[in-house]
Motif scaffolding. Structure first.
Motif, PDB file in Angstrom:
ATOM      1  N   ARG A 191       0.828  -1.211   0.000  1.00 25.55           N
ATOM      2  CA  ARG A 191       0.000   0.000   0.000  1.00 25.55           C
ATOM      3  C   ARG A 191       0.859   1.255   0.000  1.00 25.55           C
ATOM      4  O   ARG A 191       0.569   2.230  -0.723  1.00 25.55           O
ATOM      5  CB  ARG A 191      -0.915  -0.014   1.231  1.00 25.55           C
ATOM      6  CG  ARG A 191      -1.870   1.163   1.326  1.00 25.55           C
ATOM      7  CD  ARG A 191      -2.718   1.070   2.584  1.00 25.55           C
ATOM      8  NE  ARG A 191      -1.896   1.115   3.785  1.00 25.55           N
ATOM      9  CZ  ARG A 191      -1.486   2.249   4.351  1.00 25.55           C
ATOM     10  NH1 ARG A 191      -1.795   3.414   3.815  1.00 25.55           N
ATOM     11  NH2 ARG A 191      -0.762   2.209   5.444  1.00 25.55           N
ATOM     12  N   ARG A 239       3.931   1.547  -1.132  1.00 20.92           N
ATOM     13  CA  ARG A 239       4.599   1.696  -2.435  1.00 20.92           C
ATOM     14  C   ARG A 239       3.650   2.317  -3.459  1.00 20.92           C
ATOM     15  O   ARG A 239       4.046   3.180  -4.246  1.00 20.92           O
ATOM     16  CB  ARG A 239       5.087   0.338  -2.936  1.00 20.92           C
ATOM     17  CG  ARG A 239       6.326  -0.184  -2.247  1.00 20.92           C
ATOM     18  CD  ARG A 239       6.959  -1.325  -3.048  1.00 20.92           C
ATOM     19  NE  ARG A 239       7.579  -2.284  -2.164  1.00 20.92           N
ATOM     20  CZ  ARG A 239       7.069  -3.470  -1.843  1.00 20.92           C
ATOM     21  NH1 ARG A 239       5.912  -3.834  -2.370  1.00 20.92           N
ATOM     22  NH2 ARG A 239       7.699  -4.281  -1.025  1.00 20.92           N
ATOM     23  N   ARG A 240       2.407   1.880  -3.455  1.00 25.29           N
ATOM     24  CA  ARG A 240       1.449   2.379  -4.435  1.00 25.29           C
ATOM     25  C   ARG A 240       1.084   3.834  -4.191  1.00 25.29           C
ATOM     26  O   ARG A 240       0.668   4.540  -5.115  1.00 25.29           O
ATOM     27  CB  ARG A 240       0.190   1.509  -4.406  1.00 25.29           C
ATOM     28  CG  ARG A 240       0.413   0.121  -4.991  1.00 25.29           C
ATOM     29  CD  ARG A 240      -0.825  -0.739  -4.828  1.00 25.29           C
ATOM     30  NE  ARG A 240      -0.658  -2.038  -5.480  1.00 25.29           N
ATOM     31  CZ  ARG A 240      -1.513  -3.041  -5.366  1.00 25.29           C
ATOM     32  NH1 ARG A 240      -2.613  -2.898  -4.612  1.00 25.29           N
ATOM     33  NH2 ARG A 240      -1.301  -4.186  -5.989  1.00 25.29           N
TER      34      ARG A 240
END
Length: 519
Positions: free
Chosen positions: A514, A516-517
């Protein structure tokens, strides 16, 4: 609105393991527990008679002693001390002898060989097989499914240790494994008795593996108990967690997991307080309590609701605790005193009891498991006395009612009479008795629904990728940020911490994705 990184619902051993691992990762973690005490089924107190310590539910911890999850927490640095009985498991035989699992494998082998020549060598052969594959097997069991690393290690070693023959052994029913591996009754009863800790039938695939796993764990790590009572395991977990900055609240039931945009965002407590969970909610609750309970069906797939209709509980349990003035007067006495005693007449008797259970009848002579706790840990009773418990299984839904109900009292009397058969004068040593009926067990821990102690059946159709229902073999749930951390998840019942560890590992992994996104 109070906020935290993660809320853990329930403070059983799985919940506390999960909370510890998240706190180790630097998360702010809050554990919410509805009972006045922490620990779930891992607890003890001097509430049967002053000076006698009785464990509320679980007592012996071979899975904890062997679990890489529990080992990694180093609970010995937080006050936990393991102790073992002089012998691990015993079963009186109708012949007047005893089948005994000793602490030393050579002693076990010698005792079995004395009863039936050849069984000693057969026992040692099984021990050597465990030496080569046991560590990888335990690692595979306690890892998230599929167990890639441990599974590869097991796969690499298996071809040199029987190959398909070993795989076949793991799949055998307990009756068949006992008949193929041993000639005499004693090792067959040790195997069958340990298999009966779960609810897989003696003629069903998987029961042989369950029995073999427990007797080999008993031979290699024992059936240890926490010195001073089961609550010492809980206290060590809590001390470690709080030292890492974690917080706990007792008498705080959670009544709802709040879902926003398909993600678990908060929980609502019984008094209406809403606590935001910025990263995750981990539920150490039963599967039926979570799906359609804490999380309403409107937030869940329709197919999950259909599949939960097929969720199967394990059998109910009735447990009786006794404060005794002296040790059980076994006649004849075992050669070395075991901490755990199985009362089983024969493998045939177990099969009959299972058939009666399947038809909804309380078995006439099913397995009785006894814990001689002061024999195992002398701190559990005054000098010369004994702190004893026994339990047996009944069909799920049977013996529902108060402990004072005549049917419940009659069952406790039957259990006493069963012990008296092997120990004349047993009743004369009873100072106090406490009955924990299926309903009483559930009142002390909401996860023990109807006295079911394993979070659902251990039969193959509800294990691995089928636990708690097909397609949910991991801690992840259909709601983002919500993870199942109880024995309802793989790998199921037993105090090994793996269900909680798997949930914590999943929460950490999904949070990394999450983040990273969001960059």
């Amino acid at each position: 609105m109070p906020t935290t990184d993660a809320v853990v619902i329930g403070s059983g051993p799985n919940g506390l393991v999960a909370a510890n691992l998240l706190a180790d990762a630097g998360w702010d973690v809050l554990v919410l527990e509805e009972q006045p005490w922490l620990g779930g089924a891992v607890n003890s107190a001097a509430d049967v008679r002053d000076g006698w310590i009785h464990d509320t539910c679980s007592s012996f911890y071979p899975l904890a002693a062997a679990s890489p999850v529990i080992e990694s927490l180093q609970l010995e640095h937080h006050g936990l001390e393991w102790v073992n009985a002089p012998a691990i498991v015993g079963n009186p035989l109708l012949s007047g002898d005893w089948a005994v699992l000793h602490r030393d494998r050579d002693d076990t082998a010698a005792s079995l060989d004395a009863l039936c020549p050849g069984d000693g060598d057969a026992w040692l052969a099984q021990c050597r097989l465990w030496d080569r594959l046991g560590e990888q097997l335990v690692g595979a069991i306690t890892s998230p499914f599929p167990p890639v690393r441990a599974g590869l290690g097991l796969a690499a070693r298996a071809p040199f240790n029987g190959g398909l023959a070993f795989v076949r052994q793991l799949l055998l029913p307990a009756r068949q494994l006992g008949e193929e591996a041993f000639r005499g009754e004693a090792p067959r009863l040790l195997l069958a008795g340990n298999a009966a800790h779960a609810d897989i039938g003696m003629e069903s695939p998987g029961s042989g593996f369950m029995g073999w796993l427990l007797i080999m764990l008993g031979q290699h790590v024992g059936f240890p108990v926490p010195k001073g009572g089961a609550a010492e395991l809980r206290r060590a977990l809590v001390r470690r967690f709080e030292a890492a900055g974690g917080q706990t609240r007792r008498r705080t039931p959670v009544v709802e997991v709040i879902v926003s945009g398909g993600r678990a965002s908060a929980v609502r407590t019984g008094d209406g307080e809403v606590i935001e969970a910025r990263r995750a909610v981990l539920a150490d609750v039963s599967a039926p309590a979570l799906y359609g309970g804490l999380v309403s069906w409107e937030h869940l797939p329709t197919k999950l609701r259909r599949r939960m209709d097929g969720f199967e509980w394990d059998p109910g349990t009735i447990k009786v605790d006794w404060a005794l003035s002296g040790p059980i007067p076994w006649a004849p006495a075992p050669p070395v005193a075991p901490g755990t005693v199985h009362l089983i007449d024969s493998v045939d008797a177990l099969s009959l009891a299972e058939a009666q259970m399947a038809s909804g009848r309380i078995p006439d002579r099913g397995i009785m498991l006894l814990g001689q706790m002061a024999t195992t840990d002398p701190t559990r009773a005054p000098a010369g006395a004994e702190s004893l418990w026994a339990y047996t299984h009944v069909p799920h839904g049977a013996l529902r009612g108060e402990v004072s109900d005549p049917e419940v009292e009659a069952m406790a009397d039957r259990m006493e009479a069963r012990i008296e058969e092997h120990a004349p004068g047993f009743r004369d040593r009873i100072l106090n008795r406490r009955i924990l009926s299926p309903d009483e067990l559930e009142s002390r821990n909401a996860n023990l629904v109807g006295g079911s102690i394993n979070g659902g059946t251990a039969k193959p159709q509800q294990e691995l990728i089928f636990r708690p229902v097909p397609g949910l073999g991991r801690a992840e749930t259909p709601v983002r940020g919500l993870f199942l951390a109880s024995a309802a998840a793989h790998p199921g019942g037993g105090v090994h911490g793996a269900c909680g560890s798997n949930a914590a590992r999943a929460a950490l992994a999904h949070d990394r994705i999450r983040l990273r996104r969001s960059r």
